[in-house]
Motif scaffolding. Structure first.
Motif, PDB file in Angstrom:
ATOM      1  N   GLY A 177       0.801  -1.213   0.000  1.00  0.00           N
ATOM      2  CA  GLY A 177       0.000   0.000   0.000  1.00  0.00           C
ATOM      3  C   GLY A 177       0.835   1.266   0.000  1.00  0.00           C
ATOM      4  O   GLY A 177       0.510   2.240   0.693  1.00  0.00           O
ATOM      5  N   THR A 178       1.905   1.296  -0.805  1.00  0.00           N
ATOM      6  CA  THR A 178       2.797   2.453  -0.843  1.00  0.00           C
ATOM      7  C   THR A 178       2.926   2.982  -2.273  1.00  0.00           C
ATOM      8  O   THR A 178       2.584   2.296  -3.245  1.00  0.00           O
ATOM      9  N   GLY A 179       3.442   4.183  -2.385  1.00  0.00           N
ATOM     10  CA  GLY A 179       3.677   4.782  -3.691  1.00  0.00           C
ATOM     11  C   GLY A 179       3.582   6.298  -3.621  1.00  0.00           C
ATOM     12  O   GLY A 179       3.479   6.898  -2.539  1.00  0.00           O
ATOM     13  N   ILE A 180       3.623   6.931  -4.779  1.00  0.00           N
ATOM     14  CA  ILE A 180       3.501   8.384  -4.892  1.00  0.00           C
ATOM     15  C   ILE A 180       2.249   8.680  -5.699  1.00  0.00           C
ATOM     16  O   ILE A 180       2.136   8.273  -6.852  1.00  0.00           O
ATOM     17  N   LEU A 181       1.308   9.389  -5.092  1.00  0.00           N
ATOM     18  CA  LEU A 181       0.033   9.684  -5.736  1.00  0.00           C
ATOM     19  C   LEU A 181       0.057  11.092  -6.324  1.00  0.00           C
ATOM     20  O   LEU A 181       0.246  12.071  -5.609  1.00  0.00           O
ATOM     21  N   ILE A 182      -0.144  11.171  -7.647  1.00  0.00           N
ATOM     22  CA  ILE A 182      -0.271  12.440  -8.358  1.00  0.00           C
ATOM     23  C   ILE A 182      -1.764  12.665  -8.581  1.00  0.00           C
ATOM     24  O   ILE A 182      -2.419  11.870  -9.263  1.00  0.00           O
ATOM     25  N   GLU A 183      -2.313  13.746  -8.048  1.00  0.00           N
ATOM     26  CA  GLU A 183      -3.765  13.903  -8.001  1.00  0.00           C
ATOM     27  C   GLU A 183      -4.187  15.307  -8.438  1.00  0.00           C
ATOM     28  O   GLU A 183      -3.519  16.295  -8.130  1.00  0.00           O
ATOM     29  N   THR A 184      -5.300  15.396  -9.154  1.00  0.00           N
ATOM     30  CA  THR A 184      -5.926  16.680  -9.479  1.00  0.00           C
ATOM     31  C   THR A 184      -7.398  16.599  -9.101  1.00  0.00           C
ATOM     32  O   THR A 184      -7.938  15.507  -8.905  1.00  0.00           O
ATOM     33  N   SER A 242       1.877   8.557   5.717  1.00  0.00           N
ATOM     34  CA  SER A 242       1.621   9.254   4.464  1.00  0.00           C
ATOM     35  C   SER A 242       1.697  10.762   4.690  1.00  0.00           C
ATOM     36  O   SER A 242       1.350  11.276   5.757  1.00  0.00           O
ATOM     37  N   SER A 243       2.149  11.476   3.660  1.00  0.00           N
ATOM     38  CA  SER A 243       2.307  12.924   3.799  1.00  0.00           C
ATOM     39  C   SER A 243       2.190  13.593   2.448  1.00  0.00           C
ATOM     40  O   SER A 243       2.468  12.985   1.410  1.00  0.00           O
ATOM     41  N   TYR A 244       1.756  14.856   2.453  1.00  0.00           N
ATOM     42  CA  TYR A 244       1.700  15.657   1.243  1.00  0.00           C
ATOM     43  C   TYR A 244       3.057  16.324   1.077  1.00  0.00           C
ATOM     44  O   TYR A 244       3.568  16.974   1.989  1.00  0.00           O
ATOM     45  N   THR A 245       3.633  16.171  -0.103  1.00  0.00           N
ATOM     46  CA  THR A 245       5.009  16.621  -0.308  1.00  0.00           C
ATOM     47  C   THR A 245       5.111  17.962  -1.021  1.00  0.00           C
ATOM     48  O   THR A 245       6.208  18.489  -1.174  1.00  0.00           O
ATOM     49  N   ASN A 246       3.987  18.529  -1.480  1.00  0.00           N
ATOM     50  CA  ASN A 246       4.045  19.833  -2.131  1.00  0.00           C
ATOM     51  C   ASN A 246       3.601  20.916  -1.143  1.00  0.00           C
ATOM     52  O   ASN A 246       3.126  20.637  -0.053  1.00  0.00           O
ATOM     53  N   ASP A 247       3.781  22.173  -1.528  1.00  0.00           N
ATOM     54  CA  ASP A 247       3.524  23.298  -0.634  1.00  0.00           C
ATOM     55  C   ASP A 247       2.074  23.751  -0.699  1.00  0.00           C
ATOM     56  O   ASP A 247       1.768  24.889  -1.032  1.00  0.00           O
ATOM     57  N   GLY A 248       1.150  22.865  -0.350  1.00  0.00           N
ATOM     58  CA  GLY A 248      -0.261  23.203  -0.399  1.00  0.00           C
ATOM     59  C   GLY A 248      -0.800  23.584   0.964  1.00  0.00           C
ATOM     60  O   GLY A 248      -0.064  23.850   1.915  1.00  0.00           O
TER      61      GLY A 248
END
Length: 217
Positions: free
Chosen positions: A111-118, A134-140
């Motif tokens: 259950g791992t990976g990098i999720l690219i979402e819009t 899990s964590s959000y890696t962009n500056d949102g």
């Protein structure tokens, strides 16, 4: 203590503004335009999910209001260096909060990976999926979303991810949005993702690799 601190810094993911991936991807290994149904894309019909490949796209609907759902296509290989381009469109009937995307470097068992979402509100986010960590890696904002109405259109959007040697470039409609490094995930599979209470269509899914880079089984 000094050496531990240096190692800790080297283990983090860093976001940068400039392009990081200059590798040439010259070999198409997956080219899905969804001209007809095929066995690579699971057909799902239940009380919470609809997923069907048909002429025009891979249609996905999620009725659960709390959680999203990942669907792993039947691709035989895992990849570590690639350029992925996909086109995504939200249905008119979808809620304004509808979201969808693609999991890269995925591991279905762990259950791992990098999720690219819009999402339908014309925002994006990038999430490192790793269980409770899990964590959000962009500056949102606190939920990771970054609104970008200049880059994201109201209808279909073309998303591109390029990665090589643990470096990543993220594009929306051929515009470089973010570049980052991620040291933990070396290789993985792909999954398409549909968010809670969402309805969308993946219109294309094209994967390039390099003829000079060996793929992983």
């Amino acid at each position: 203590m000094r050496y531990f601190f240096v190692f800790y810094l080297a283990s983090l993911s860093f976001f940068l503004n400039g392009q990081l991936v200059n590798h040439i991807f010259d070999q198409i290994v997956i080219e899905e335009r969804f001209l007809a149904m095929n066995e690579k894309w699971p057909q799902i019909f239940n009380t919470e999910n609809l997923a069907i490949s048909q002429p025009g796209g891979y249609e996905m609907r999620r009725d659960n209001v709390q959680t999203g759902n990942f669907i792993f296509p039947n691709f035989a290989k895992k990849y570590h260096s690639f350029e992925l381009i996909y086109s995504l469109r939200f249905k008119k009937e979808a809620d304004n909060s509808a979201s969808a995307g693609v999991l890269i470097m995925g591991n279905e068992e762990e259950g791992t990976g990098i999720l690219i979402e819009t999402n339908k509100e014309r925002a994006y986010r990038i999430q490192k999926i790793k269980g409770e960590n899990s964590s959000y890696t962009n500056d949102g904002e606190s939920d990771g979303w970054v609104k970008d109405k200049k880059a994201l259109g109201k209808k279909s959007n073309i998303i591109k991810i390029r990665t090589h040697e643990k470096k990543y470039d993220f594009y929306i409609n051929d515009q470089l949005i973010y570049s980052f490094t991620e040291f933990e995930f070396n290789t993985g599979s792909f999954a398409v993702y549909i968010g809670p209470k969402s309805y969308c269509t993946f219109e294309s899914f094209v994967l390039y690799t390099s003829s000079k880079t060996q793929d992983l089984e």
